[in-house]
Scaffold this motif. Structure first.
Motif, PDB file in Angstrom:
ATOM      1  N   SER A 231     159.173 117.319  18.765  1.00 13.05           N
ATOM      2  CA  SER A 231     159.672 117.618  20.108  1.00 13.05           C
ATOM      3  C   SER A 231     158.517 118.124  20.963  1.00 13.05           C
ATOM      4  CB  SER A 231     160.800 118.653  20.071  1.00 13.05           C
ATOM      5  OG  SER A 231     160.300 119.939  19.733  1.00 13.05           O
ATOM      6  N   TYR A 232     158.634 117.892  22.265  1.00 17.90           N
ATOM      7  CA  TYR A 232     157.595 118.336  23.188  1.00 17.90           C
ATOM      8  C   TYR A 232     158.243 118.996  24.397  1.00 17.90           C
ATOM      9  CZ  TYR A 232     153.297 118.455  25.885  1.00 17.90           C
ATOM     10  OH  TYR A 232     152.200 118.889  26.594  1.00 17.90           O
TER      11      TYR A 232
ATOM     12  N   LEU B 217     161.545 116.896  25.084  1.00 17.98           N
ATOM     13  CA  LEU B 217     161.719 115.535  24.615  1.00 17.98           C
ATOM     14  C   LEU B 217     161.727 115.587  23.090  1.00 17.98           C
ATOM     15  CD1 LEU B 217     159.211 113.612  26.932  1.00 17.98           C
ATOM     16  CD2 LEU B 217     161.687 113.883  27.224  1.00 17.98           C
ATOM     17  N   VAL B 218     162.632 114.849  22.464  1.00 14.37           N
ATOM     18  CA  VAL B 218     162.782 114.937  21.015  1.00 14.37           C
ATOM     19  C   VAL B 218     162.743 113.542  20.404  1.00 14.37           C
ATOM     20  CG1 VAL B 218     164.119 117.073  21.133  1.00 14.37           C
ATOM     21  CG2 VAL B 218     165.307 114.876  21.148  1.00 14.37           C
TER      22      VAL B 218
ATOM     23  N   GLY C  29     165.262 111.310  22.501  1.00 18.45           N
ATOM     24  CA  GLY C  29     166.129 111.807  23.561  1.00 18.45           C
ATOM     25  C   GLY C  29     165.577 113.046  24.235  1.00 18.45           C
ATOM     26  N   VAL C  30     166.465 113.820  24.824  1.00 13.80           N
ATOM     27  CA  VAL C  30     166.084 115.024  25.539  1.00 13.80           C
ATOM     28  C   VAL C  30     167.096 116.125  25.244  1.00 13.80           C
ATOM     29  CG1 VAL C  30     167.340 114.315  27.627  1.00 13.80           C
ATOM     30  CG2 VAL C  30     165.474 115.979  27.812  1.00 13.80           C
ATOM     31  N   ARG C  31     166.616 117.362  25.115  1.00 18.69           N
ATOM     32  CA  ARG C  31     167.491 118.519  24.894  1.00 18.69           C
ATOM     33  C   ARG C  31     167.086 119.643  25.838  1.00 18.69           C
ATOM     34  NH1 ARG C  31     166.849 117.468  18.990  1.00 18.69           N
ATOM     35  NH2 ARG C  31     168.720 116.347  18.319  1.00 18.69           N
TER      36      ARG C  31
ATOM     37  N   PHE D  76     174.340 106.103  20.745  1.00 16.57           N
ATOM     38  CA  PHE D  76     174.113 107.041  21.848  1.00 16.57           C
ATOM     39  C   PHE D  76     174.909 108.296  21.532  1.00 16.57           C
ATOM     40  CE2 PHE D  76     175.726 108.822  25.912  1.00 16.57           C
ATOM     41  CZ  PHE D  76     174.525 109.362  26.347  1.00 16.57           C
ATOM     42  N   ARG D  77     174.245 109.446  21.542  1.00 18.80           N
ATOM     43  CA  ARG D  77     174.880 110.691  21.105  1.00 18.80           C
ATOM     44  C   ARG D  77     174.718 111.783  22.154  1.00 18.80           C
ATOM     45  NH1 ARG D  77     172.410 111.121  16.582  1.00 18.80           N
ATOM     46  NH2 ARG D  77     170.851 112.703  17.060  1.00 18.80           N
TER      47      ARG D  77
END
Length: 467
Positions: free
Chosen positions: A214-215, A227-228, A262-264, A296-297
């Motif tokens: 992740s970044y 971003l993961v 994805g993104v968190r 897609f989650r």
């Protein structure tokens, strides 16, 4: 009065050594001068550094390196000198040389720790983490190891890049989740079928690798966005017995791969309050080398620490899957989970978890509901060279519309699973903060459809970070 006089004499002698070696450098250019022993030169170098005589220290270090280019103390001294001068590029080069030529654990630890400090100064946090792991490996004692761990955690908190890598190799009695029985029996149905080939349990070896990264792209005092990405892969090698039992089967038939990105976003509504999280992930899976489905989650979570050593958390997932063999259909997987962990006064840790799940499949046969309860216990203190942890899990699942061919299972298919594991972590055998693990695992599933009555015994060898 004897001690002050002795200290004065020692300082004068060391100053004389400093000037003598400086003169020695000049003699190399044609001017005769006294020479120093290597031990005297190291004493003079140490004194010059302690008294902030950078020019003299530089001349001493260069003189030592002219005599022996692999002298770690001289390279380390140059690293300190360049650090003081603000030349971090030259300092990093010198500290790497000091580490490469180190002859003792203390020299290796000191040069690795200095390399980490220089990397942090240039905001090279991942590089700093690498050097702190090297420092941990070469630490001459527990005090230095603890200092390396503490520094590592501080750097990790500042590093926008986070990564986690784990792998394992596991001999298993059942790599394909095959049946225990040759008879295909459905409770309440008089007909009896036969399980053959890969419908039976096949033994072999599983190799798994999981890499998550992740970044952090933004942050403030109450939130951060990352971003993961994740890659998981599982490969199987069948035993000779399995090949004899199922000649048409191959280990690659059971290979499984997941690729996600994805993104968190995590945030607090008030200082020191609970942490909320939201995320979206897209991905693709493969099974047996062929595409399985796109996904897609959406994720949501909540975590709170009511007191030191205690944590309560909830997580909700809703995942849409598009099967590759039926791209016009959609399968939906949903789950809700809760967990609680408590570090006891003894240092031991107790964890409990409960999760509920539901799958709405385009094919009603595979639609299901399930629940899993788990309890775990890890010991805070080590037992000699190992640390111990154990867990126990019970799960139930219900497939209300399950059929075998044209036969409808009365009341639907119902499975009950019980699993237990016992893990040993050999913390004394660490390298760069990574320690080997060995996990004994047993799993038993009972079902009213005998094809799904399974049993698995496995011994897993893995590697995990100890901090």
């Amino acid at each position: 009065m004897v001690m002050p006089q002795f200290a004065t004499m020692l300082r004068r002698r060391l100053l004389g050594l400093v000037f003598s070696l400086c003169a020695g450098v000049a003699s190399a250019q044609g001017t005769p001068s006294p020479t120093l022993t290597k031990s005297q030169a190291h004493q003079a170098l140490s004194y010059a550094l302690k008294t902030n005589q950078a020019d003299a220290a530089y001349r001493l270090a260069m003189g030592l390196l002219n005599h022996d280019p692999t002298d770690p103390a001289a390279h380390y001294a140059l690293a300190l000198i360049f650090t003081g001068a603000g030349d971090t590029k030259a300092a990093r080069k010198a500290s790497r040389a000091a580490f490469r030529f180190s002859r003792t654990d203390l020299q290796s630890y000191s040069s690795a720790h200095l390399s980490a400090r220089l990397a942090v100064k240039d905001e090279r946090f991942t590089q700093a983490q690498y050097w702190l792991r090297r420092a941990h490996t070469n630490a001459p004692g527990q005090v230095q190891r603890n200092a390396a761990v503490q520094s590592f955690r501080q750097v990790r908190a500042r590093n926008p890049l986070k990564f986690k890598l784990s792998g394992s190799i596991s001999p298993s009695s059942n790599v394909n989740n095959g049946s225990l029985s040759r008879n295909m029996i459905i409770d309440g149905v008089p007909a009896i079928g036969v399980n053959v080939g890969d419908a039976m349990a096949l033994s072999g070896i599983e190799a798994m690798l999981n890499a998550a990264v992740s970044y952090r792209i933004s942050e403030n005092e109450s939130s951060e966005t990352r971003l993961v990405g994740r890659v998981f892969t599982r490969h199987v090698t069948l035993s000779d017995d399995a090949k004899n039992l199922a000649p048409a089967a191959s280990g690659s038939d059971y290979a499984f791969t997941v690729l996600e990105g994805g993104v968190r976003h995590a945030f607090r509504l008030k200082p020191k309050g609970a942490i909320w999280s939201l995320g979206g992930v897209v991905g693709k899976t493969w099974y047996g080398g062929d595409p399985l489905h796109d996904l897609f989650r959406l994720e949501g979570g909540w975590g709170w620490s009511p007191a030191k050593g205690r944590r309560l958390s909830f997580k909700a997932i809703n995942e849409w899957r598009r099967p590759d063999n039926a791209p016009d259909t959609r399968d939906i997987y949903s789950s809700l989970g809760a967990s609680y962990s408590h570090t006891l006064q003894s240092g031991n840790r107790l964890t409990t978890a409960l999760s509920l799940s539901q799958t709405d499949d385009a094919n009603p046969v595979f639609s299901s509901q399930g629940a899993v309860a788990q309890i775990g216990y890890s010991f805070g203190r080590a037992f000699g060279p190992v640390k111990l942890s154990t867990s126990f899990k019970v799960g139930v699942s219900d497939y209300p519309d399950y059929r075998v061919g044209f036969i409808t299972v009365p009341g639907g298919r119902k499975d009950t699973s019980v699993a237990g594991e016992f893990e040993l972590m050999f913390h004394k055998m660490h390298y760069a903060g990574f320690a080997p693990t060995m996990t004994f695992r047993a799993l038993r599933t009972d079902s009213n459809v005998s094809r799904f009555e399974t049993e698995q015994l496995s011994l897993t060898f893995g590697i995990r970070s100890s901090f």
